[in-house]
Scaffold this motif. Structure first.
Motif: not given
Length: 402
Positions: A45-50, A59-62, A96-97
């Motif tokens: 999730a962190i890698g995809i958000a970046v 990003g925090i939600g993911q 959904a996010l």
């Protein structure tokens, strides 16, 4: 064959002597899905958000949703149904996010398997189907183009999770049934062993005390008139008590340490000693031996114990003046007969109030004799004797098998 690596006591092993298969600690079973899901989902999730340049809020939600599902798995042991519903809802919110791309939400797979394995099948089916249908509808509303292969692959993966959960459930049920059956068999074996030990102690101690009582009475009766005969009675008491102590030590040694017997099992050759031991001025005891050869050891031991118990009953309850023990072979059977001229099986005192030996018309001694004979495929009959008292007849297969 028993496992060579099993060092624990035999009663800690399942039926058959083999130790149970290794089972991981319950803490490992509970925490492993949580840790694996966190390791896979949160970094992804962190890698995809970046990589997707998502904003801080998204990003925090993911990341929060990626961690929420694994943490929810901590409740799978006590509340498997609500847990799978919560994890499915978190996966739907994560989709959904970020509908286009998101981390693999493997916490759903663990939640399904754990829920089905623990019996929350309805919760798992309703929650996962509702979440999957909602994801399809939500994807269409958000303009997400669902490739048929992706839909089929995801559906198949979810179905496989249900299959794995059901397989685990069946295996656990079978293992539980196997353990229950092993426990039942072990308890049955322990109960049979307790009965056997109680029967041995009853026969040994009961006969020894009866014999000692007879000889002590003889010694007291002849102490003044015939000191030599009284001395002989005291010697018989010494011999009887010594023999009884050795047999009791043997039984207790097997119970305590599984030790080998300290004395050999009694044989038919010991029956003359039994007969001599109960003779007294008031009771004439005789042995009629018609055997030309001896049966197997198991038959000899059972015959000795049956004769021992029958003679004990004569001394304690029959009030007889004569007892005759006969051993012979009849076809393929060893036959032992004990006759007395006492009060008989229906005589006064046989079922007197307070006599704990009587149960359904038979004392514990007779029941013990019947059990010994039945173990070898034989039988014991109790009837009126031609001498006027009781006749105990034991018929045992000559070779020790029915």
């Amino acid at each position: 064959m028993p496992s060579q690596n099993w060092d624990g006591p035999p009663w800690h092993a399942p039926w058959g002597g083999r130790p149970e298969r290794f089972r991981p600690p319950s803490g490992v079973v509970l925490l492993a899905p949580v840790i694996i899901s966190l390791i896979v989902q949160v970094p992804a999730a962190i890698g995809i958000a970046v990589w997707s340049h998502a904003g801080w809020v998204v990003g925090i939600g993911q990341v929060a949703l990626a961690a929420a599902g694994p943490i929810a798995l901590l409740g799978a042991r006590r509340l498997p149904g609500p847990t799978v519903a919560l994890v499915a809802a978190a996966a739907l919110a994560d989709f959904a996010l970020a509908p286009d791309v998101g981390p693999p939400y493997i916490a759903v797979a663990f939640a399904i398997v754990l829920a089905v394995a623990r019996g929350a099948v309805v919760w798992a089916v309703s929650s996962v189907v509702a979440a999957w249908v909602a994801a399809l509808v939500l994807g269409s509303m958000l303009g997400q183009s669902w490739h048929p292969f992706r839909i089929a692959f995801t559906t198949l993966a979810l179905a496989m999770c249900f299959g794995i959960g059901w397989f685990v459930r069946v295996r656990r049920a079978r293992a539980s049934a196997h353990r229950a059956e092993a426990m039942r068999r072990r308890q049955s074996a322990e109960e049979r062993e307790r009965v056997r030990i109680a029967r041995e102690l009853h026969d040994v101690i009961g006969h020894a005390l009866s014999q000692i009582n007879v000889q002590a009475s003889v010694g007291l009766h002849l102490m003044d008139r015939d000191p030599e005969q009284a001395r002989t009675a005291l010697g018989s008491i010494k011999e009887t008590s010594k023999s009884a102590l050795e047999e009791v030590r043997t039984v207790l040694g097997v119970i305590r340490d599984g030790e080998a017997p300290l004395v050999p099992q009694a044989e038919l050759a010991e029956i003359p000693r039994l007969v001599r031991g109960i003779r007294s001025p008031e009771l004439d005891a005789r042995l009629v031996d018609r055997l030309t050869q001896a049966p197997r050891r198991a038959v000899q031991f059972a015959g000795f114990r049956i004769a021992q118990e029958a003679l004990t009953n004569v001394v304690r309850h029959a009030r007889a003046t004569e007892v005759v023990v006969t051993v012979e072979r009849a076809g393929d059977e060893f036959v032992l007969t004990v006759d007395d001229d006492g009060v008989g099986p229906a005589g006064p005192g046989h079922d007197a109030p307070g006599d704990r030996r009587v149960e359904n018309g038979e004392g514990s001694g007779i029941l013990g004799m019947r059990e010994r004979a039945a173990l070898l495929g034989g039988a014991v009959e109790v009837a009126r004797s031609p001498l006027g008292g009781t006749r105990v007849t034991a018929r045992l297969p000559w070779d020790g098998v029915a």
